[in-house]
Design a protein around this motif. Structure first.
Motif, PDB file in Angstrom:
ATOM      1  N   GLY A   9       0.815  -1.211   0.000  1.00 20.19           N
ATOM      2  CA  GLY A   9       0.000   0.000   0.000  1.00 20.19           C
ATOM      3  C   GLY A   9       0.843   1.253   0.000  1.00 20.19           C
ATOM      4  N   THR A  10       0.296   2.306   0.578  1.00 18.26           N
ATOM      5  CA  THR A  10       0.901   3.626   0.585  1.00 18.26           C
ATOM      6  C   THR A  10       1.533   3.907   1.944  1.00 18.26           C
ATOM      7  N   LEU A  11       2.787   4.360   1.917  1.00 20.53           N
ATOM      8  CA  LEU A  11       3.493   4.716   3.147  1.00 20.53           C
ATOM      9  C   LEU A  11       3.663   6.234   3.160  1.00 20.53           C
ATOM     10  N   ASP A  12       2.770   6.897   3.871  1.00 20.95           N
ATOM     11  CA  ASP A  12       2.768   8.359   3.919  1.00 20.95           C
ATOM     12  C   ASP A  12       2.506   8.813   5.343  1.00 20.95           C
ATOM     13  N   SER A  13       2.284  10.091   5.529  1.00 20.36           N
ATOM     14  CA  SER A  13       2.102  10.621   6.886  1.00 20.36           C
ATOM     15  C   SER A  13       0.878  10.028   7.595  1.00 20.36           C
ATOM     16  N   ALA A  14      -0.121   9.616   6.842  1.00 14.00           N
ATOM     17  CA  ALA A  14      -1.315   9.031   7.446  1.00 14.00           C
ATOM     18  C   ALA A  14      -1.069   7.601   7.925  1.00 14.00           C
ATOM     19  N   THR A  15      -0.230   6.854   7.221  1.00 17.15           N
ATOM     20  CA  THR A  15      -0.021   5.445   7.556  1.00 17.15           C
ATOM     21  C   THR A  15       1.278   5.182   8.311  1.00 17.15           C
ATOM     22  N   ALA A  16       2.225   6.110   8.268  1.00 17.13           N
ATOM     23  CA  ALA A  16       3.565   5.871   8.827  1.00 17.13           C
ATOM     24  C   ALA A  16       3.576   5.489  10.311  1.00 17.13           C
ATOM     25  N   PRO A  17       2.842   6.180  11.185  1.00 13.79           N
ATOM     26  CA  PRO A  17       2.904   5.792  12.606  1.00 13.79           C
ATOM     27  C   PRO A  17       2.478   4.343  12.851  1.00 13.79           C
ATOM     28  N   ARG A  18       1.403   3.921  12.214  1.00 16.65           N
ATOM     29  CA  ARG A  18       0.932   2.543  12.405  1.00 16.65           C
ATOM     30  C   ARG A  18       1.897   1.545  11.782  1.00 16.65           C
ATOM     31  N   VAL A  19       2.426   1.861  10.595  1.00 20.00           N
ATOM     32  CA  VAL A  19       3.384   0.977   9.929  1.00 20.00           C
ATOM     33  C   VAL A  19       4.618   0.804  10.798  1.00 20.00           C
ATOM     34  N   GLN A  20       5.099   1.895  11.370  1.00 18.09           N
ATOM     35  CA  GLN A  20       6.270   1.810  12.237  1.00 18.09           C
ATOM     36  C   GLN A  20       5.991   0.892  13.428  1.00 18.09           C
ATOM     37  N   GLN A  21       4.837   1.048  14.054  1.00 21.53           N
ATOM     38  CA  GLN A  21       4.464   0.194  15.179  1.00 21.53           C
ATOM     39  C   GLN A  21       4.359  -1.261  14.753  1.00 21.53           C
ATOM     40  N   ASP A  22       3.735  -1.500  13.609  1.00 18.50           N
ATOM     41  CA  ASP A  22       3.566  -2.873  13.113  1.00 18.50           C
ATOM     42  C   ASP A  22       4.918  -3.528  12.850  1.00 18.50           C
TER      43      ASP A  22
END
Length: 108
Positions: A18-31
């Motif tokens: 998917g898309t790695l941007d300011s909206a998804t980055a915090p959750r992606v980092q945690q995951d």
């Protein structure tokens, strides 16, 4: 963005879809932090990453630092041309071992 982990023998493969941007980055980092082992080879498969902003670069930097602070080794694979260009232009590409496929990472 969907983040998944699977094992290929003793190698941890983390796939980002998917898309790695300011909206998804915090959750992606945690995951990714939750899935990241303390040792061994980790391959971050970005072949399904459709877009990455500067917030995504920050996530990659934090993942890199996590690997440097542990016994884990990190490789990136499947970099789409646009993502590779951004990483190259910003100097981020030099931090990582970049391979063309998960299979190549297993061989390295």
């Amino acid at each position: 963005m969907d983040v998944r982990k699977h094992l290929r023998g003793e190698v941890t493969v983390i796939t980002m879809d998917g898309t790695l941007d300011s909206a998804t980055a915090p959750r992606v980092q945690q995951d990714i932090e939750a899935l990241f082992p303390d040792s061994g080879l980790v391959v971050l498969d970005m072949s399904s990453t459709t877009y990455m902003s500067s917030a995504g670069l920050r996530v990659l930097l934090l993942i890199y630092r996590r690997a440097q602070g542990s016994a884990a080794r990190l490789a990136l694979t499947g970099l789409p041309p646009d993502v590779r260009a951004v990483m190259d232009a910003t100097g981020f590409l030099g931090f990582f071992t970049v391979v063309e496929s998960v299979e190549e990472a297993l061989a390295v």
